[in-house]
Design a protein around this motif. Structure first.
Motif, PDB file in Angstrom:
ATOM      1  N   GLY A  48       0.937  -0.936  -0.089  1.00 12.02           N
ATOM      2  CA  GLY A  48       0.206  -0.070   0.144  1.00 12.02           C
ATOM      3  C   GLY A  48       0.421   1.071  -0.061  1.00 12.02           C
ATOM      4  O   GLY A  48       2.035   1.087   0.668  1.00 12.02           O
ATOM      5  N   GLY A  49      -0.033   2.025  -0.616  1.00  9.81           N
ATOM      6  CA  GLY A  49       0.541   3.939  -0.739  1.00  9.81           C
ATOM      7  C   GLY A  49       2.213   4.083  -1.368  1.00  9.81           C
ATOM      8  O   GLY A  49       2.380   5.222  -1.693  1.00  9.81           O
ATOM      9  N   VAL A  50       1.919   3.061  -2.513  1.00  3.88           N
ATOM     10  CA  VAL A  50       3.016   3.629  -3.576  1.00  3.88           C
ATOM     11  C   VAL A  50       2.046   4.299  -4.519  1.00  3.88           C
ATOM     12  O   VAL A  50       2.500   4.412  -5.576  1.00  3.88           O
ATOM     13  CB  VAL A  50       3.586   2.125  -4.888  1.00  3.88           C
ATOM     14  N   GLY A  51       0.938   4.296  -4.559  1.00  8.38           N
ATOM     15  CA  GLY A  51      -0.059   5.324  -5.326  1.00  8.38           C
ATOM     16  C   GLY A  51      -0.754   4.555  -6.362  1.00  8.38           C
ATOM     17  O   GLY A  51      -1.012   5.215  -7.235  1.00  8.38           O
ATOM     18  N   LYS A  52      -1.075   3.612  -6.170  1.00  9.41           N
ATOM     19  CA  LYS A  52      -1.813   2.707  -6.750  1.00  9.41           C
ATOM     20  C   LYS A  52      -3.599   3.533  -7.238  1.00  9.41           C
ATOM     21  O   LYS A  52      -3.680   3.199  -8.712  1.00  9.41           O
ATOM     22  CB  LYS A  52      -1.963   1.080  -6.394  1.00  9.41           C
ATOM     23  N   SER A  53      -4.212   3.639  -5.998  1.00  5.63           N
ATOM     24  CA  SER A  53      -5.210   4.286  -6.584  1.00  5.63           C
ATOM     25  C   SER A  53      -5.237   5.517  -7.295  1.00  5.63           C
ATOM     26  O   SER A  53      -6.177   6.027  -8.039  1.00  5.63           O
ATOM     27  CB  SER A  53      -6.282   4.617  -5.071  1.00  5.63           C
ATOM     28  N   SER A  54      -3.574   6.482  -7.001  1.00  7.20           N
ATOM     29  CA  SER A  54      -3.516   8.231  -7.936  1.00  7.20           C
ATOM     30  C   SER A  54      -3.405   7.739  -9.052  1.00  7.20           C
ATOM     31  O   SER A  54      -3.891   8.115 -10.207  1.00  7.20           O
ATOM     32  CB  SER A  54      -2.605   8.708  -7.135  1.00  7.20           C
ATOM     33  N   SER A  59      -9.538   4.778  -1.401  1.00  2.19           N
ATOM     34  CA  SER A  59      -9.554   6.135  -2.159  1.00  2.19           C
ATOM     35  C   SER A  59      -9.915   6.859  -3.395  1.00  2.19           C
ATOM     36  O   SER A  59      -9.448   8.318  -2.796  1.00  2.19           O
ATOM     37  CB  SER A  59      -7.833   6.339  -1.626  1.00  2.19           C
ATOM     38  N   ASN A 108       6.170   4.765  -9.659  1.00  2.44           N
ATOM     39  CA  ASN A 108       5.551   6.138  -9.158  1.00  2.44           C
ATOM     40  C   ASN A 108       6.484   6.324  -8.144  1.00  2.44           C
ATOM     41  O   ASN A 108       7.541   5.650  -8.146  1.00  2.44           O
ATOM     42  CB  ASN A 108       4.055   5.606  -8.370  1.00  2.44           C
ATOM     43  N   MET A 109       6.370   7.723  -8.187  1.00  2.00           N
ATOM     44  CA  MET A 109       7.200   8.593  -6.852  1.00  2.00           C
ATOM     45  C   MET A 109       8.860   8.467  -7.202  1.00  2.00           C
ATOM     46  O   MET A 109       9.400   8.568  -6.771  1.00  2.00           O
ATOM     47  CB  MET A 109       7.074   8.727  -5.591  1.00  2.00           C
ATOM     48  N   ILE A 124       6.341   8.257 -12.992  1.00  5.68           N
ATOM     49  CA  ILE A 124       6.067   9.310 -12.621  1.00  5.68           C
ATOM     50  C   ILE A 124       6.958  10.135 -11.175  1.00  5.68           C
ATOM     51  O   ILE A 124       7.130   9.173 -10.561  1.00  5.68           O
ATOM     52  CB  ILE A 124       4.518   9.577 -12.159  1.00  5.68           C
ATOM     53  N   PRO A 125       6.847  11.568 -11.419  1.00  8.03           N
ATOM     54  CA  PRO A 125       7.226  11.811 -10.376  1.00  8.03           C
ATOM     55  C   PRO A 125       6.756  12.281  -9.710  1.00  8.03           C
ATOM     56  O   PRO A 125       5.896  12.226  -9.253  1.00  8.03           O
ATOM     57  CB  PRO A 125       8.385  13.314 -11.206  1.00  8.03           C
ATOM     58  N   ILE A 126       7.291  12.503  -8.246  1.00 11.34           N
ATOM     59  CA  ILE A 126       6.639  13.456  -6.868  1.00 11.34           C
ATOM     60  C   ILE A 126       6.005  14.285  -6.926  1.00 11.34           C
ATOM     61  O   ILE A 126       6.863  14.934  -7.916  1.00 11.34           O
ATOM     62  CB  ILE A 126       7.881  12.640  -5.694  1.00 11.34           C
ATOM     63  N   ASP A 127       5.297  14.459  -6.959  1.00 10.61           N
ATOM     64  CA  ASP A 127       4.626  16.288  -7.655  1.00 10.61           C
ATOM     65  C   ASP A 127       3.416  16.897  -6.126  1.00 10.61           C
ATOM     66  O   ASP A 127       2.399  16.676  -6.312  1.00 10.61           O
ATOM     67  CB  ASP A 127       3.835  16.110  -8.741  1.00 10.61           C
ATOM     68  N   ALA A 141      -0.812  15.332  -5.695  1.00 12.60           N
ATOM     69  CA  ALA A 141      -1.083  14.938  -3.863  1.00 12.60           C
ATOM     70  C   ALA A 141      -2.262  16.245  -3.423  1.00 12.60           C
ATOM     71  O   ALA A 141      -3.023  15.639  -2.935  1.00 12.60           O
ATOM     72  CB  ALA A 141       0.037  15.047  -3.050  1.00 12.60           C
ATOM     73  N   CYS A 146      -4.966  14.994  -5.668  1.00 14.20           N
ATOM     74  CA  CYS A 146      -6.097  14.174  -4.838  1.00 14.20           C
ATOM     75  C   CYS A 146      -6.644  14.415  -3.738  1.00 14.20           C
ATOM     76  O   CYS A 146      -7.706  13.588  -3.093  1.00 14.20           O
ATOM     77  CB  CYS A 146      -5.027  12.989  -4.643  1.00 14.20           C
TER      78      CYS A 146
END
Ligand code: ADP
Length: 258
Positions: A25-31, A58, A186-187, A222-225, A229, A232
């Motif tokens: 979790g938390g890697v940005g799957k839903s994003s 989310s 991601n990130m 995908i960069p950290i942006d 965040a 979202c």
């Protein structure tokens, strides 16, 4: 082994089902699921998102529809539409309190998700995106077995790409004979707004090497942006303007409707 696949209701016609998974979790799957939905919608496709990540739901929040309720009629359950017309189904639309944790056992969750496929009045959809729960547990397994998934996207962060967890997701999809469309890292890095230099916050990415070793396409990094965040968090992902890098030519070719 072949498994009997679930069928949709008479009011629904879905052309392609794509599931999005991650090792943790938390890697940005839903994003990433949401970004893909928004990108496809912008291209004019009819898109649905099935939120199967009941433990960490989310999607409704990302689209700013978390206080909506689903309408139930004799035809079935109506999905909730976002401001650009993406159809979303999530358990939170059926619960009294959308923010209360869902502490159901795996089989009940799996059954509910199957129902979201069979009993929701999705109408005509070009793409149904399924936001899977993280990991390789019961729920992703049931979905791969019982829904006609055309392809899987694995989302990971640079840190996990070195670990066995991404490989586990990939192995599971391979075992279930579901084609892997590729990995999204991601990130991946942070682009300095002043000097435009790429800063590898989580260390240098070895995504290309890992993807090559597993014989999978690296769709994009995908960069950290902070803006992503923020949008979202505010439920406004549909106005994010830097999304086109997800639909690369090669990836688009793979998911093109025949
Ligand atoms: P998952 O579905 O894997 O649990 P989420 O998509 O919910 O992860 O993302 C976790 C958090 O990270 C959220 O707060 C989200 O806004 C943020 N996030 C995801 N991708 C990015 C990114 N590329 N840049 C900045 N923040 C991000």
């Amino acid at each position: 082994m072949a498994f009997e696949k679930e069928k949709t209701n008479e009011f629904t016609n879905i052309k392609k089902v794509i599931a999005i998974m991650s090792g943790k979790g938390g890697v940005g799957k839903s994003s990433v699921t949401s970004l893909l939905g928004v990108s496809l919608r912008k291209k004019g496709y009819d898109v649905g998102i099935l939120d199967a990540d009941m433990g960490g739901s989310s999607i409704p929040k990302i689209f700013g529809i978390n206080s909506e309720k689903a309408n139930i009629s004799s035809r079935g359950i109506d999905p909730v539409s976002t401001s650009t017309g993406i159809k979303v189904m999530s358990l939170s639309f059926l619960l009294d309190k959308s923010d209360s944790p869902v502490i159901w056992r795996g089989p009940l969750i799996s059954r509910t998700i199957k129902q979201f496929y069979t009993d929701v009045v999705w109408g005509d959809l070009d793409y149904l995106l399924i936001d899977l729960p993280p990991g390789t547990g019961d729920v992703p397994l049931t979905i791969m077995q019982s829904l006609p998934v055309n392809g899987i996207i694995v989302v990971s962060s640079p840190q996990d790409l070195v670990k066995i967890i991404v490989k586990k997701s990939v192995d599971m999809a391979k075992k279930m004979n579901v084609p892997i469309l590729g990995i999204v890292e991601n990130m991946s890095y942070y682009l300095c707004p002043d000097c435009r230099k790429k800063i590898n916050i989580f260390g240098k990415s070895n995504a290309k090497k890992v993807a090559k070793e597993m014989d999978i396409e690296l769709i994009t990094q995908i960069p950290i942006d902070p803006k992503l965040a923020q949008l979202c968090d505010e439920g406004k992902i549909e106005i994010y303007d830097k999304i086109n890098h997800l639909l690369t030519d090669s990836f688009s070719n793979k998911i093109t409707l025949k």
